[in-house]
Design a protein around this motif. Structure first.
Motif, PDB file in Angstrom:
ATOM      1  N   THR A   1       0.878  -1.033  -0.088  1.00  0.00           N
ATOM      2  CA  THR A   1      -0.150  -0.206  -0.098  1.00  0.00           C
ATOM      3  C   THR A   1       0.770   1.174  -0.035  1.00  0.00           C
ATOM      4  OG1 THR A   1      -0.070  -0.231   2.522  1.00  0.00           O
ATOM      5  CG2 THR A   1      -1.994  -0.905   1.182  1.00  0.00           C
ATOM      6  N   SER A   2       2.129   0.857   0.175  1.00  0.00           N
ATOM      7  CA  SER A   2       3.203   2.225  -0.123  1.00  0.00           C
ATOM      8  C   SER A   2       4.228   1.531  -0.789  1.00  0.00           C
ATOM      9  CB  SER A   2       3.486   2.901   1.104  1.00  0.00           C
ATOM     10  OG  SER A   2       4.100   1.841   2.035  1.00  0.00           O
ATOM     11  N   ALA A   3       5.048   2.493  -1.476  1.00  0.00           N
ATOM     12  CA  ALA A   3       6.259   1.842  -2.438  1.00  0.00           C
ATOM     13  C   ALA A   3       6.905   2.986  -2.801  1.00  0.00           C
ATOM     14  CB  ALA A   3       5.691   0.952  -3.524  1.00  0.00           C
ATOM     15  N   GLU A   4       8.252   2.723  -2.943  1.00  0.00           N
ATOM     16  CA  GLU A   4       9.356   3.677  -3.612  1.00  0.00           C
ATOM     17  C   GLU A   4       9.968   3.069  -4.645  1.00  0.00           C
ATOM     18  OE1 GLU A   4      12.738   4.443  -1.064  1.00  0.00           O
ATOM     19  OE2 GLU A   4      11.778   2.491  -0.003  1.00  0.00           O
ATOM     20  N   VAL A   5      10.573   4.146  -5.494  1.00  0.00           N
ATOM     21  CA  VAL A   5      11.346   3.709  -6.670  1.00  0.00           C
ATOM     22  C   VAL A   5      12.751   3.515  -6.304  1.00  0.00           C
ATOM     23  CG1 VAL A   5      12.298   4.268  -9.079  1.00  0.00           C
ATOM     24  CG2 VAL A   5       9.846   4.523  -8.443  1.00  0.00           C
ATOM     25  N   VAL A   6      13.465   2.505  -6.513  1.00  0.00           N
ATOM     26  CA  VAL A   6      14.871   2.213  -5.930  1.00  0.00           C
ATOM     27  C   VAL A   6      15.793   2.658  -6.971  1.00  0.00           C
ATOM     28  CG1 VAL A   6      16.531   0.577  -5.400  1.00  0.00           C
ATOM     29  CG2 VAL A   6      14.421   0.041  -4.663  1.00  0.00           C
ATOM     30  N   ALA A   7      15.369   2.568  -8.441  1.00  0.00           N
ATOM     31  CA  ALA A   7      16.279   2.957  -9.371  1.00  0.00           C
ATOM     32  C   ALA A   7      15.386   2.630 -10.788  1.00  0.00           C
ATOM     33  CB  ALA A   7      17.737   2.405  -9.486  1.00  0.00           C
ATOM     34  N   SER A   8      15.831   3.492 -11.737  1.00  0.00           N
ATOM     35  CA  SER A   8      15.243   3.509 -12.871  1.00  0.00           C
ATOM     36  C   SER A   8      15.802   3.943 -14.204  1.00  0.00           C
ATOM     37  CB  SER A   8      13.654   4.174 -12.754  1.00  0.00           C
ATOM     38  OG  SER A   8      13.972   5.450 -12.635  1.00  0.00           O
TER      39      SER A   8
ATOM     40  N   LYS B   1      16.118   7.168 -35.775  1.00  0.00           N
ATOM     41  CA  LYS B   1      15.353   8.064 -36.333  1.00  0.00           C
ATOM     42  C   LYS B   1      14.206   8.802 -35.720  1.00  0.00           C
ATOM     43  CE  LYS B   1      15.849   5.639 -40.823  1.00  0.00           C
ATOM     44  NZ  LYS B   1      15.007   4.430 -41.934  1.00  0.00           N
ATOM     45  N   TYR B   2      13.879   8.073 -34.728  1.00  0.00           N
ATOM     46  CA  TYR B   2      12.616   8.568 -33.945  1.00  0.00           C
ATOM     47  C   TYR B   2      13.176   8.848 -32.505  1.00  0.00           C
ATOM     48  CZ  TYR B   2      10.231   5.733 -37.350  1.00  0.00           C
ATOM     49  OH  TYR B   2      10.139   5.313 -38.593  1.00  0.00           O
ATOM     50  N   PRO B   3      13.749  10.103 -32.401  1.00  0.00           N
ATOM     51  CA  PRO B   3      14.469  10.473 -31.153  1.00  0.00           C
ATOM     52  C   PRO B   3      13.298  10.586 -29.890  1.00  0.00           C
ATOM     53  CG  PRO B   3      14.328  12.423 -32.604  1.00  0.00           C
ATOM     54  CD  PRO B   3      13.844  11.195 -33.392  1.00  0.00           C
ATOM     55  N   GLY B   4      12.010  10.773 -30.117  1.00  0.00           N
ATOM     56  CA  GLY B   4      10.977  10.884 -29.132  1.00  0.00           C
ATOM     57  C   GLY B   4      10.316   9.746 -28.693  1.00  0.00           C
ATOM     58  N   LEU B   5      11.041   8.624 -29.160  1.00  0.00           N
ATOM     59  CA  LEU B   5      10.683   7.191 -28.811  1.00  0.00           C
ATOM     60  C   LEU B   5      11.828   6.723 -27.582  1.00  0.00           C
ATOM     61  CD1 LEU B   5       8.987   4.653 -29.083  1.00  0.00           C
ATOM     62  CD2 LEU B   5      10.580   4.039 -30.794  1.00  0.00           C
ATOM     63  N   GLU B   6      11.347   6.355 -26.711  1.00  0.00           N
ATOM     64  CA  GLU B   6      12.110   5.600 -25.683  1.00  0.00           C
ATOM     65  C   GLU B   6      11.722   4.132 -25.772  1.00  0.00           C
ATOM     66  OE1 GLU B   6      12.074   8.728 -22.113  1.00  0.00           O
ATOM     67  OE2 GLU B   6      10.765   7.108 -21.912  1.00  0.00           O
ATOM     68  N   ASP B   7      12.979   3.339 -26.196  1.00  0.00           N
ATOM     69  CA  ASP B   7      12.458   1.883 -26.625  1.00  0.00           C
ATOM     70  C   ASP B   7      12.840   0.752 -25.450  1.00  0.00           C
ATOM     71  OD1 ASP B   7      15.240   1.866 -26.874  1.00  0.00           O
ATOM     72  OD2 ASP B   7      15.343   1.926 -28.972  1.00  0.00           O
ATOM     73  N   PHE B   8      13.420   1.438 -24.349  1.00  0.00           N
ATOM     74  CA  PHE B   8      13.744   0.597 -23.333  1.00  0.00           C
ATOM     75  C   PHE B   8      13.746   1.254 -21.994  1.00  0.00           C
ATOM     76  CE2 PHE B   8      16.634  -1.222 -20.196  1.00  0.00           C
ATOM     77  CZ  PHE B   8      16.505  -2.356 -20.253  1.00  0.00           C
ATOM     78  N   GLY B   9      13.097   0.571 -20.858  1.00  0.00           N
ATOM     79  CA  GLY B   9      12.917   1.288 -19.488  1.00  0.00           C
ATOM     80  C   GLY B   9      12.966   0.227 -18.535  1.00  0.00           C
ATOM     81  N   ASP B  10      13.694   0.168 -17.372  1.00  0.00           N
ATOM     82  CA  ASP B  10      13.393  -0.577 -16.101  1.00  0.00           C
ATOM     83  C   ASP B  10      13.428  -0.098 -15.005  1.00  0.00           C
ATOM     84  OD1 ASP B  10      16.158  -0.302 -16.233  1.00  0.00           O
ATOM     85  OD2 ASP B  10      16.622  -2.428 -16.042  1.00  0.00           O
ATOM     86  N   MET B  11      12.976  -0.671 -14.112  1.00  0.00           N
ATOM     87  CA  MET B  11      12.963  -0.042 -12.636  1.00  0.00           C
ATOM     88  C   MET B  11      12.772  -1.148 -11.569  1.00  0.00           C
ATOM     89  SD  MET B  11       8.902   1.478 -13.120  1.00  0.00           S
ATOM     90  CE  MET B  11       8.313   1.788 -11.401  1.00  0.00           C
ATOM     91  N   MET B  12      13.463  -0.780 -10.549  1.00  0.00           N
ATOM     92  CA  MET B  12      13.440  -1.547  -9.210  1.00  0.00           C
ATOM     93  C   MET B  12      12.485  -0.674  -8.370  1.00  0.00           C
ATOM     94  SD  MET B  12      17.439  -2.718  -8.795  1.00  0.00           S
ATOM     95  CE  MET B  12      17.149  -3.335  -7.072  1.00  0.00           C
ATOM     96  N   VAL B  13      11.826  -1.506  -7.699  1.00  0.00           N
ATOM     97  CA  VAL B  13      10.709  -0.778  -6.816  1.00  0.00           C
ATOM     98  C   VAL B  13      10.946  -1.611  -5.404  1.00  0.00           C
ATOM     99  CG1 VAL B  13       9.336   0.230  -8.349  1.00  0.00           C
ATOM    100  CG2 VAL B  13       8.879  -2.097  -8.112  1.00  0.00           C
ATOM    101  N   ARG B  14      10.423  -1.038  -4.536  1.00  0.00           N
ATOM    102  CA  ARG B  14      10.300  -1.643  -3.019  1.00  0.00           C
ATOM    103  C   ARG B  14       9.167  -1.039  -2.198  1.00  0.00           C
ATOM    104  NH1 ARG B  14      15.464  -0.838  -1.105  1.00  0.00           N
ATOM    105  NH2 ARG B  14      14.839   0.830   0.089  1.00  0.00           N
ATOM    106  N   GLY B  15       8.127  -2.125  -1.781  1.00  0.00           N
ATOM    107  CA  GLY B  15       6.852  -1.593  -1.149  1.00  0.00           C
ATOM    108  C   GLY B  15       6.958  -2.180   0.214  1.00  0.00           C
ATOM    109  N   ASN B  16       5.770  -1.713   0.804  1.00  0.00           N
ATOM    110  CA  ASN B  16       5.975  -2.526   2.077  1.00  0.00           C
ATOM    111  C   ASN B  16       5.286  -3.718   2.373  1.00  0.00           C
ATOM    112  OD1 ASN B  16       3.270  -1.736   1.216  1.00  0.00           O
ATOM    113  ND2 ASN B  16       2.239  -1.190   3.326  1.00  0.00           N
ATOM    114  N   GLY B  17       4.942  -4.275   1.205  1.00  0.00           N
ATOM    115  CA  GLY B  17       4.571  -5.942   1.245  1.00  0.00           C
ATOM    116  C   GLY B  17       5.554  -6.561   0.311  1.00  0.00           C
TER     117      GLY B  17
END
Lengths: 376, 376
Positions: free
Chosen positions: B233-240, B249-265
């Motif tokens: 019910t609560s969580a934070e971003v560890v890194a992204s 050719k498409y500078p506005g496109l982000e083609d990859f993303g990832d994130m570590m998250v940690r919550g109270n559960g």
């Protein structure tokens, strides 16, 4: 090795056939020793046999043409089991007996993790090459000293990252990726879950300083694969976490760890844990997923929970087809290459820089890891 | 729904049988509209149809007992296709025509992502409930305003995280995890690879401000699942991290993303990308792995590259057995629950706090993301 290039219908039919021939006994990924037809190429000995990995390490060198000469260990029970398995081995009375034996070119160790680097340093200073079980080094201070002595002696300090070297699907995936099968690699995701098997573990398994922490211990496999598959020669830890979230009786055990890494050839995520449940018939459902600009691959290292028999399963999807690559007959080159490196002073099994960088990454991740505490 | 509780041999034999009955056409996870036997429970309308997800959204509400009344969109070509699919719908001349229609209780939108929150705010201020395609909100500023208006109006602002709500295996896994099937949840790993299908994408697909970035856009599914399965019910971003590593050719496109998250559960890792190759017969090989103190599960959401037909595959391993759970007949409850929530002023489909927290996580991850640049 067979590689099927087929459409979806044939792919699925092929699966049905392979499933029909299922066996209940999974392959371990470790081959059995092959009887030698030729004179041994090198002689090697063993110092420290605290982890069962030693058997696979010895067998790899034997497959490469090494003759096992002597073993030293403090623990009589472990020695008895080792001698039973390798009956021609001589039991040395001291470590020095092995270090002073001019005929031994290579020393192999699966000592308690924190002792592996000190042993390796003594081995290199004695003019011999060294091959350690992973983790091969448990602190950044040890790593600095190992690097210094290795540079001064020009001996080999190899760490057997067996989840790559001794897994046929991972070896084959490496060949395919280097040949461009999925284009330029973008990212690896390596999951290394394990069974605790708590009742059979020695005391050091629960002592954080002795095994180095969960990222140091287990994740060095995944760090090796991240560097190898992305072709990275430099890398940094983006973030890392460790915790003991469900083993309050064993405060020295870290049962969960994960880390994000980024190299000059790609990015990676690594998760390791001790939560594999009893019903899994192998030690853990290890996975490696590699995405590239032209496709992706997945390795199910030890088991396919979908039902395929054995381990070393490789699946590839590219711009043209989705296929299963049969890896059962892929050769494991590490033993051959290491023996050749000992003889030829080369780095074909693994570069020394790569070996150290994989370990550096997990040691840094371990050191800077945020501590996880979950509400129970 | 069938659930098989069997040993390894029977498990594998069962697989052989299911493979024999393979079909070449994967299921999408979206059901077809069911003809209503009873009077409609609520009336709803549509504002904005820029993403094809609108069809699944409308069908979910129809399944729950909603009667589609009117649609408003600026684009005539999109309107033509929508009316062809839903021939009884009335075409409104303006957004206000829908907002001022007292009989419409719910407005559904798949407008261009950056417009969804402003539409939702107008909808709530007009006294109606709202259901948006994901991403339902594209900036933290929008989120703050949406939260304020939602709190003031007490209207529903629902975002259809369809990779959970509309995926039968994920729904079933949720039930099993809540019932304790794998003990206490430790971590989720959610992988959301996608095909770019570049030639068919509208201009806004390539404009970072309009779709909100790759984590905002795609990873909200995985953030929802992370919170849901860990019970956080609560969580934070560890890194992204985000990057455009192969689409210069498409500078506005982000083609990859990832994130570590940690919550109270529990903890979580999320990776999304636009690198799915052409040979995959579905839009992406989405996976969810959940590890718990007593077992783990894996969901292959859209396809099983091992060869099983269709999507929504669920595998569970616990202390007693390894099993495949057939989810083909699992009901998708979101539509029913949302309609009930509209009528009863409840939060059964999803709590409002959960809906916003999933989005907050990806918006924060997006904002603080390190930029990936790979050497090519």
């Amino acid at each position: 090795m067979k590689k099927s290039r087929i459409g979806r219908r044939e792919f699925v039919q092929g699966l049905a056939g392979s499933v029909a021939a299922v066996s209940a006994v999974p392959r371990t990924g470790y081959g059995t020793p092959i009887p030698r037809q030729t004179p041994p190429k090198i002689k090697f000995s063993v110092i420290g046999i605290n982890h069962g990995h030693i058997n696979g390490q010895v067998q790899a060198v034997q497959r490469g043409g090494g003759e096992l000469v002597a073993v030293y260990a403090k623990e009589q029970d472990l020695l008895d089991a080792f001698v039973k398995r390798f009956p021609t081995v001589k039991v040395a009375k001291s470590e020095d007996e092995i270090l002073n034996d001019k005929s031994t070119q290579l020393v192999v160790s699966a000592a308690i993790p924190e002792e592996r680097a000190p042993i390796g340093i003594r081995v290199m200073r004695a003019g011999k090459d060294y091959m350690s079980d992973k983790p091969g080094i448990t602190t950044l201070e040890q790593l600095a000293e190992v690097r210094k002595v290795q540079a001064a002696t020009r001996r080999i300090y190899s760490i057997m990252y067996s989840e790559r070297f001794e897994n046929r699907a991972t070896v084959r995936a490496g060949e395919l990726v280097k040949a461009g099968a999925i284009g330029r690699v973008i990212q690896t995701v390596g999951l290394g879950p394990h069974k605790t098997n708590i009742s059979t573990r020695p005391a050091w398994f629960f002592e954080r300083e002795r095994y180095g922490g969960i990222l140091c211990d287990i994740a060095s496999h995944q760090a090796d694969q991240f560097l190898y598959f992305t072709g990275s020669t430099s890398a940094e830890v983006v973030a890392s976490q460790v915790g003991n979230v469900n083993h309050p009786k064993y405060p020295g055990l870290e049962d969960f760890g994960d880390m994000m890494v980024r190299g000059n050839g790609g990015t990676g995520y690594i998760r390791v844990d001790w939560f594999t449940p009893a019903a899994l018939p192998v030690f853990g459902d290890g996975r490696l997923t590699v995405i590239g600009t032209e496709g992706f691959l997945e390795i199910r290292k030890n088991i396919d929970i979908s039902g395929r028999q054995g381990g070393s399963h490789l699946f590839i999807v590219d711009q043209k087809e989705m296929r299963y690559v049969d890896c059962q007959n892929v050769a494991l080159p590490y033993g051959d290459q290491l023996v050749a490196d000992v003889l030829n002073r080369t780095e074909t099994a693994m570069t020394q820089a790569h070996c150290f960088l994989a370990t550096e990454l997990v040691l840094k991740a371990q050191k800077q890891a945020q501590k996880i505490k979950l509400s129970s």
